[in-house]
Design a protein around this motif. Structure first.
Motif, PDB file in Angstrom:
ATOM      1  N   THR A 140       0.816  -1.220   0.000  1.00  0.00           N
ATOM      2  CA  THR A 140       0.000   0.000   0.000  1.00  0.00           C
ATOM      3  C   THR A 140       0.848   1.268   0.000  1.00  0.00           C
ATOM      4  OG1 THR A 140      -0.165  -0.201   2.403  1.00  0.00           O
ATOM      5  CG2 THR A 140      -2.033  -1.008   1.115  1.00  0.00           C
ATOM      6  N   CYS A 141       2.181   1.109  -0.028  1.00  0.00           N
ATOM      7  CA  CYS A 141       3.052   2.281  -0.061  1.00  0.00           C
ATOM      8  C   CYS A 141       3.084   2.878  -1.463  1.00  0.00           C
ATOM      9  CB  CYS A 141       4.477   1.899   0.330  1.00  0.00           C
ATOM     10  SG  CYS A 141       4.658   1.438   2.061  1.00  0.00           S
ATOM     11  N   PHE A 142       2.929   4.186  -1.570  1.00  0.00           N
ATOM     12  CA  PHE A 142       3.090   4.830  -2.883  1.00  0.00           C
ATOM     13  C   PHE A 142       3.736   6.211  -2.743  1.00  0.00           C
ATOM     14  CE2 PHE A 142      -0.894   7.544  -3.038  1.00  0.00           C
ATOM     15  CZ  PHE A 142      -1.490   7.089  -1.867  1.00  0.00           C
ATOM     16  N   CYS A 143       4.701   6.306  -1.822  1.00  0.00           N
ATOM     17  CA  CYS A 143       5.368   7.585  -1.588  1.00  0.00           C
ATOM     18  C   CYS A 143       6.114   8.070  -2.821  1.00  0.00           C
ATOM     19  CB  CYS A 143       6.305   7.495  -0.382  1.00  0.00           C
ATOM     20  SG  CYS A 143       7.668   6.334  -0.591  1.00  0.00           S
ATOM     21  N   PRO A 209       5.823   0.641  -6.231  1.00  0.00           N
ATOM     22  CA  PRO A 209       4.938   0.519  -7.401  1.00  0.00           C
ATOM     23  C   PRO A 209       5.364   1.471  -8.512  1.00  0.00           C
ATOM     24  CG  PRO A 209       3.902   1.896  -5.737  1.00  0.00           C
ATOM     25  CD  PRO A 209       5.176   1.378  -5.129  1.00  0.00           C
ATOM     26  N   GLU A 210       4.748   1.287  -9.649  1.00  0.00           N
ATOM     27  CA  GLU A 210       4.995   2.192 -10.762  1.00  0.00           C
ATOM     28  C   GLU A 210       4.498   3.587 -10.382  1.00  0.00           C
ATOM     29  OE1 GLU A 210       3.616   2.461 -15.377  1.00  0.00           O
ATOM     30  OE2 GLU A 210       3.590   0.470 -14.401  1.00  0.00           O
ATOM     31  N   ILE A 331      -7.511   5.374  -2.519  1.00  0.00           N
ATOM     32  CA  ILE A 331      -7.172   6.712  -3.027  1.00  0.00           C
ATOM     33  C   ILE A 331      -6.346   6.617  -4.312  1.00  0.00           C
ATOM     34  CG2 ILE A 331      -5.030   7.004  -1.690  1.00  0.00           C
ATOM     35  CD1 ILE A 331      -7.448   9.824  -1.726  1.00  0.00           C
ATOM     36  N   ARG A 332      -5.570   5.546  -4.460  1.00  0.00           N
ATOM     37  CA  ARG A 332      -4.765   5.412  -5.680  1.00  0.00           C
ATOM     38  C   ARG A 332      -5.668   5.212  -6.894  1.00  0.00           C
ATOM     39  NH1 ARG A 332      -1.219   0.562  -3.362  1.00  0.00           N
ATOM     40  NH2 ARG A 332      -3.383  -0.018  -2.854  1.00  0.00           N
ATOM     41  N   ASP A 333      -6.721   4.379  -6.718  1.00  0.00           N
ATOM     42  CA  ASP A 333      -7.670   4.170  -7.820  1.00  0.00           C
ATOM     43  C   ASP A 333      -8.421   5.460  -8.128  1.00  0.00           C
ATOM     44  OD1 ASP A 333      -6.906   1.566  -7.806  1.00  0.00           O
ATOM     45  OD2 ASP A 333      -8.633   0.847  -6.638  1.00  0.00           O
ATOM     46  N   VAL A 334      -8.810   6.155  -7.044  1.00  0.00           N
ATOM     47  CA  VAL A 334      -9.560   7.400  -7.224  1.00  0.00           C
ATOM     48  C   VAL A 334      -8.723   8.394  -8.038  1.00  0.00           C
ATOM     49  CG1 VAL A 334     -10.485   9.421  -6.002  1.00  0.00           C
ATOM     50  CG2 VAL A 334     -10.929   7.116  -5.123  1.00  0.00           C
ATOM     51  N   LEU A 335      -7.455   8.540  -7.649  1.00  0.00           N
ATOM     52  CA  LEU A 335      -6.587   9.478  -8.351  1.00  0.00           C
ATOM     53  C   LEU A 335      -6.389   9.088  -9.810  1.00  0.00           C
ATOM     54  CD1 LEU A 335      -3.708  10.459  -5.907  1.00  0.00           C
ATOM     55  CD2 LEU A 335      -5.329  11.971  -7.059  1.00  0.00           C
ATOM     56  N   ARG A 336      -6.120   7.805 -10.030  1.00  0.00           N
ATOM     57  CA  ARG A 336      -5.906   7.347 -11.409  1.00  0.00           C
ATOM     58  C   ARG A 336      -7.142   7.638 -12.247  1.00  0.00           C
ATOM     59  NH1 ARG A 336      -4.159   2.281  -9.288  1.00  0.00           N
ATOM     60  NH2 ARG A 336      -1.905   2.285  -8.984  1.00  0.00           N
TER      61      ARG A 336
END
Lengths: 349, 277
Positions: A140-143, A209-210, A331-336
Motif C-alpha cells: 500500500t506504499c506509494f510515496c 509501485p509504478e 485513493i490510488r484508484d480514485v486518483l488514477r
C-alpha cells in the motif's frame, strides 16, 4: 555514518531520554502509534507504517489552547524538554514538513506572526527526528508518486537503517550531527556496512509501485470539478472520516469549550471534512451538504488547492487511508480514475 | 510569540434590541485593556470571533467603523447555541473577541469613485461599517447610493440611523421590503429586482454587495447586466469560520479561505473559484 549495535540500543534510547521526551512506535492492544518511551524494550521496531500517524505527537487529537476561570485566561506552561522521535518513516517525516507549512511557518501569510501557530511551533520547532529507512515497503506504499522513496531523508535530523545486528545512523541536519557526534555507544561505520546499506536500498526501491505522473494533477482536477465522475467515485463512501483521522497530513480541527462550573478549558480537537456538520452554518445553510461535495473537497484539498497554497501535495503516499477504509475506497484508484478521466464530448485527456 | 487563539477581553457597554421579536441585538463592546484597543486596527468588512468562555465562539462582521471611536459594534441574530448565549449578556458583562480577521472592502480604491451599496437583512452589519466610514470623510468619495432590503419593515437594523441617512442630502437610500405592508412608504420587491428597477449607473462606480447567499447570487447578474465590470463588483461571503487564521479547514471555497483570503472578494476573483455560489 555511525554504527549502533543493537546490544547498546537501550543505552542509546536512555541517553536520548535525558535531553528529549522520546516518542517511538509502540504497540498497544494490537494497534500501533507513537508514544513516549524510556527504554528500547517498549519500542515496536518491526512496524512499518503505524496505524496512527505521528502527527498526533505535534498536533494532538485533543489539545488545551488555554484554561479559563474566575481569574481570567491562562495558557499552559510550555513542556520543559523538546521532543525526539525514533522510528519515523520518511513519508511521515515529510508529512510533518507539510503540516509545518500550514501551522508553523504559515506560508500563506509568512510575514505576519499572528498566523503562526504557537502550539505547533513549541513542539515541532525544537524536535529531533530519527527517520527509519523502509527496508520492506508494503503493497500500500506509494510515496514515490510524490517524490518520496524508502530511503528518502528529507526533513530528517538523523537517518537510520536497520541492518540486522546493528543500526546505521547518518546525520542529516546540523542538529542531528550535534547530538550523535560525541556518543560513546556509536562507532564509525566501515566500508562493508556502507555496501550493505546500498544493497538494502536497491532491494527496497525495487519493491515500489509504478509511479503515477501527477504533474498536471492540480490543473486537471480543477478542470473536472463539475463533472459527474465525482458522484460515481463518492457513491460508496460512508463519510466515516477514518481516512482523515489516520492521515498524517489532514489537519482540520474544531475548537470547543469544556467546562465544570465556572472553570474550564478551550480545546482544539481533530475534526473531519467528511462530516456534514463540519461546514453547516447556524442559519442551516451548508455549502458542502452532499457526500459528493465532501469527498471532492478532500481530494481537491490534497491534490489541487494545496499546490496553490503551500506549493506541494498534502499527501505523502503512506497508504493508511487505503488500509482503513471500510468500503475499500482506494485513493490510488480514485486518483488514477480522475487523472485519466475524459469528459464526454471534450478532448482534455 | 503571538497567540491568535486567545481572545481579547471586552466589556459590554451597550445593548440595543433591533426587532420586535428580539432576535436581533446590537452590542457595543469596550476594550478592558487600553493597549489591546490601540493595537486593534481594522477596516470595514473585517470580522471577529466572538467568544463566551464555556460556550464557544462564532464569527461576526464588525458593524462599527474605525472612524467612530474605540467601541466595537456587532449585531447578533439568535440562531444557534453561541448566539443564544450572547443574547443572555447584559451591559457590564465580559465577552471575548479574536480579531480583526480577514480582509476588508476596497476602501482605498473607492476614493474618488461613486459607491453603490447593496445589502439585505441583518447582513447589513459590515455595510453599516463601510457607510459610516465613507460618510466620515465624505469629500473623498463621489455619489453614495444605498439599496437595503428586509423581509418586512421590522427587520431593518439600525433604524435610528436609517432615519438620519434618509434625511441626508449627500447620499441616497432606497429601502425595500419583500411584500406590501400597510403604511410602508418605501419600495416593495426583492433586492435583485429592485436593483434592476432603480438601474443605478455604473460609470466610475464600485458596487459593494452583502446579504444572504441567495440575495448575492441573484444580485450579481443584475449588476453585470447594468454594465458593471467584474472588477468593480465586490461582495462579502459567509462560511463557518472557526480558527480565523486559515488552518482549521472549514471555510474554504475552492483554494481560497474565506477567513484569510476573504471574506471580501471581487466578482472577478469569484469567477475563478468553483462552488463560490
Amino acid at each position: 555514518m555511525y554504527r549502533l549495535d543493537k546490544g547498546r540500543f537501550d543505552e542509546f534510547i536512555r541517553l536520548l531520554g535525558r535531553e528529549y521526551r522520546t516518542y517511538a512506535p509502540v504497540r498497544t492492544a494490537g494497534r500501533t502509534g507513537f508514544a513516549i518511551v524510556d527504554s528500547a524494550g517498549m519500542i515496536d521496531t518491526d512496524v512499518l507504517v503505524t496505524d496512527m500517524s505521528p502527527k498526533e505527537i505535534f498536533f494532538p487529537p485533543s489539545e488545551t489552547l488555554f484554561r479559563y476561570g474566575r481569574n481570567g485566561i491562562k495558557t499552559d506552561e510550555v513542556p520543559e524538554r523538546p521532543i525526539a522521535v525514533w522510528g519515523i518513516r520518511s513519508c511521515d517525516v515529510r508529512s510533518l514538513s507539510m503540516l509545518d507549512r500550514v501551522f508553523g511557518s504559515a506560508v500563506q501569510m509568512p510575514e505576519d506572526d499572528r498566523f503562526k501557530d504557537p502550539y505547533w511551533n513549541h513542539r515541532y520547532g525544537s524536535s529531533l527526528l530519527f527517520g527509519s529507512a523502509c527496508i520492506d515497503p508494503s503493497p500500500t506504499c506509494f510515496c514515490n508518486w510524490f517524490g518520496g522513496g524508502p530511503f528518502n531523508k528529507d526533513g530528517m535530523d538523523v537517518f537510520t537503517v536497520d541492518a540486522g545486528e546493528y543500526y546505521l545512523l547518518e546525520p542529516v541536519s546540523g542538529k542531528g550531527q550535534e547530538f550523535i557526534g560525541g556518543l560513546a555507544c556509536l562507532a564509525p561505520a566501515g566500508e562493508s556496512e556502507l555496501d550493505l546499506v546500498s544493497a538494502i536500498a536497491a532491494e527496497a526501491a525495487s519493491r515500489m509501485p509504478e509511479e503515477e505522473d501527477l504533474k498536471e494533477a492540480g490543473r486537471k482536477l480543477s478542470d473536472i470539478f463539475d463533472e459527474p465522475v465525482w458522484s460515481e467515485l463518492s457513491a460508496k463512501c460512508v463519510n466515516c472520516g477514518a481516512c482523515t483521522f489516520c492521515c498524517p497530513t489532514c489537519h482540520c480541527f474544531d475548537i470547543q469549550d469544556e467546562s465544570q462550573g465556572s472553570e474550564g478549558r478551550r480545546v482544539r480537537i481533530w475534526d473531519s471534512c467528511m462530516f456534514p456538520i463540519f461546514t453547516r452554518e447556524a442559519s442551516g445553510h451548508n455549502p458542502r451538504a452532499l457526500s459528493k461535495e465532501r469527498v471532492r473537497q478532500r481530494i481537491m484539498h490534497k491534490y489541487s488547492y494545496s499546490l496553490e497554497n503551500y506549493g506541494e501535495f498534502l499527501c505523502t503516499g503512506c497508504g493508511r487511508c487505503v488500509l482503513v477504509c471500510p468500503v475499500n475506497l482506494d485513493i490510488r484508484d480514485v486518483l488514477r480514475r480522475l487523472l485519466h478521466y475524459r469528459a464526454e464530448g471534450k478532448c482534455n485527456g | 510569540m503571538d497567540n491568535s487563539y486567545v481572545p481579547i477581553r471586552m466589556r459590554v457597554e451597550k445593548i440595543a434590541v433591533e426587532d420586535p421579536e428580539r432576535n436581533l441585538r446590537t452590542y457595543d463592546l469596550a476594550f478592558e485593556d487600553e493597549d489591546a484597543g490601540k493595537r486593534f486596527n481594522y477596516l470595514p468588512g473585517q470580522f471577529c470571533e466572538m467568544s463566551i468562555l464555556g460556550k464557544g465562539e462564532s464569527p461576526f462582521g464588525i458593524a462599527s467603523s474605525p472612524s467612530e471611536g474605540d467601541l466595537l459594534k456587532f449585531t447578533v441574530n439568535r440562531a444557534g447555541s453561541v448566539t443564544g448565549e450572547i443574547h443572555y449578556l447584559r451591559e457590564g458583562d465580559a465577552v471575548g473577541i479574536r480579531g480583526p480577521l480577514g480582509n476588508w472592502y476596497p476602501v482605498e480604491k473607492l476614493k474618488g469613485m461613486n459607491v453603490l451599496i447593496i445589502g439585505g437583512g441583518f447582513a447589513f452589519t459590515t455595510l453599516r461599517s463601510l457607510l459610516v466610514y465613507l460618510l466620515g470623510s465624505r469629500g473623498d468619495y463621489g455619489d453614495i447610493n444605498v439599496i437595503y432590503g428586509a423581509r418586512n419593515p421590522d427587520l431593518f437594523i439600525y433604524k435610528n440611523e436609517i432615519e438620519e441617512w434618509r434625511t441626508r442630502e449627500d447620499m441616497e437610500l432606497h429601502l425595500t421590503i419583500d411584500s406590501p405592508v400597510d403604511g410602508w412608504s418605501g419600495m416593495t420587491g426583492f433586492v435583485p429586482s429592485v436593483t434592476g428597477e432603480l438601474a443605478p449607473g455604473q460609470e466610475n462606480t464600485m458596487a459593494i454587495v452583502c446579504g444572504p447567499p441567495i440575495m448575492i447570487k441573484f444580485t450579481l447578474p443584475v449588476l453585470t447586466e447594468l454594465g458593471f465590470p467584474d472588477e468593480r463588483i465586490y461582495t462579502s461571503l459567509e462560511r463557518r469560520m472557526k480558527c480565523g487564521i486559515g488552518k482549521c479547514g472549514r471555510c474554504n471555497i475552492g483554494s481560497r479561505y474565506v477567513c484569510i483570503d476573504g471574506p471580501v472578494f471581487s466578482l472577478a476573483q469569484l469567477r475563478n473559484i468553483p462552488e463560490a455560489f
